[in-house]
Enzyme design. Structure first.
Site, PDB file in Angstrom:
ATOM      1  N   SER A   1       0.827  -1.199   0.000  1.00  0.00           N
ATOM      2  CA  SER A   1       0.000   0.000   0.000  1.00  0.00           C
ATOM      3  C   SER A   1       0.868   1.259   0.000  1.00  0.00           C
ATOM      4  O   SER A   1       1.682   1.454  -0.886  1.00  0.00           O
ATOM      5  CB  SER A   1      -0.971  -0.032   1.183  1.00  0.00           C
ATOM      6  OG  SER A   1      -1.825  -1.146   1.077  1.00  0.00           O
TER       7      SER A   1
ATOM      8  N   LYS B   1     -23.550  16.341   5.813  1.00  0.00           N
ATOM      9  CA  LYS B   1     -22.630  16.859   6.817  1.00  0.00           C
ATOM     10  C   LYS B   1     -22.356  15.786   7.875  1.00  0.00           C
ATOM     11  O   LYS B   1     -23.277  15.149   8.384  1.00  0.00           O
ATOM     12  CB  LYS B   1     -23.226  18.107   7.483  1.00  0.00           C
ATOM     13  CG  LYS B   1     -22.353  18.714   8.572  1.00  0.00           C
ATOM     14  CD  LYS B   1     -21.031  19.198   8.018  1.00  0.00           C
ATOM     15  CE  LYS B   1     -20.189  19.845   9.124  1.00  0.00           C
ATOM     16  NZ  LYS B   1     -18.849  20.234   8.621  1.00  0.00           N
TER      17      LYS B   1
END
Length: 320
Positions: A123, A175
């Site tokens: 990764s 949100k």
């Protein structure tokens, strides 16, 4: 008179004991200061002689200001003729890998830089390795895991069982989404997925740019799979097999003298080295502090924030 004599004897014994423990305390302080001084002086790099700088990048990757500053000092040091990055990392935050990648590219634009993979470069760890101009891995190293991950818990079921309800008022539906306190909406999933795919495309483009592979070839490898060093060589994710010796041989092939020593540029010691917990961790092998204990257990990977580029295999209980 006998009582007076006994008191005098007791006082003398007490004074001797106090003197003994004062000497012991003084000796411990002197040893602690001497040990810390040796560690600090030992971590200092002699930059006067020409050499090959080695930087070890291990563990979970974060945005590491000290490492970035160390790489910058290496780039600016005229006595450093080449660099070996020794990588042993499962990855970490994507932003952390990006920051180190960019600093390595700046370094590689001025000096030859090679990566030597130890046990693992996956990764974000592989992202950093790809920033160098040559990658060497052990035959049994774990390499790859090209991809991006976003994880978050869902404790809404537990809250229902406990009878806890979350009230919230927000400016817009997305949100603070996704939230661990309620099931994820389809809109929130779509938002996060779009963000992940954008970062994934960036990661794929980065590998395509750095490796002798077409984008289609990278996409076939970028499904999160990990490879052994031998498989990675076959798939052109690395350039050779071996260790530090082979990494140095590549630097020599770029014009560096074979007589140059490999000198590790270590993290600078801080004032915390003066304390006894540091000494105990050095001599007894005990991780210093709760954070280090968590790191030993791999818990630092659990609490990473933001987008992740990390290889995190399932942990299973080992049985005889």
């Amino acid at each position: 008179m006998s009582i007076r004599a006994d008191e005098l004897i007791d006082r003398r014994r007490l004074r001797r004991k106090l003197t003994f423990w004062r000497i012991v305390a003084f000796a411990v302080i002197v040893l602690a200061i001497a040990f810390a001084t040796r560690q600090i002086m030992g971590s200092a790099v002699d930059v006067s002689a020409n050499h090959i700088a080695q930087v070890k990048i291990s563990g979970t990757i974060f945005e590491d200001d000290e490492l970035l500053e160390r790489l910058q000092r290496i780039r600016e040091a005229p006595s450093v003729k080449g660099v070996i990055l020794t990588i042993d990392s499962p990855g970490g935050t994507t932003a952390g890998g990006e920051a180190i990648y960019e600093e390595v590219r700046r370094l590689a634009s001025e000096k030859p830089v090679t990566a030597q993979v130890g046990t693992l470069a996956a990764s974000a760890g592989y992202m950093i390795a790809s920033a160098t101009d040559h990658i060497v891995a052990r035959q049994s190293s774990i390499v790859g895991s090209i991809g991006v991950l976003f994880q978050y818990p869902d404790v809404s079921g537990l809250m229902d069982k406990l009878g806890v309800k979350l009230e919230e008022i927000k400016s817009s539906p997305l949100k603070a989404e996704p939230s661990p306190f309620k099931p994820t909406s389809d809109e929130a999933r779509a938002m996060i997925r779009a963000m992940i795919l954008d970062s994934y495309d960036w990661f794929v483009d980065l590998v395509t740019e750095r490796r002798p592979l077409s984008r289609d070839q990278v996409l076939k490898l970028a499904d999160g799979s990990v490879f052994t060093g031998r498989q990675a060589l076959e798939n052109k994710l690395v350039d050779g097999l071996g260790g530090e010796r082979e990494a140095k041989e590549w630097l020599v092939s770029k014009g560096l003298s074979d007589d140059l020593d490999v000198v590790e540029w270590k993290k600078r010691e801080t004032a915390s080295s003066l304390f006894l917990p540091e000494i105990a961790s050095r001599f007894l092998g005990v991780p210093q502090g709760g954070a280090d204990i968590l790191r030993e257990l791999g818990a630092d990977r659990i609490f990473l924030d933001g987008l992740l580029s990390v290889w995190q295999p399932e942990m299973k209980r080992l049985t005889d």
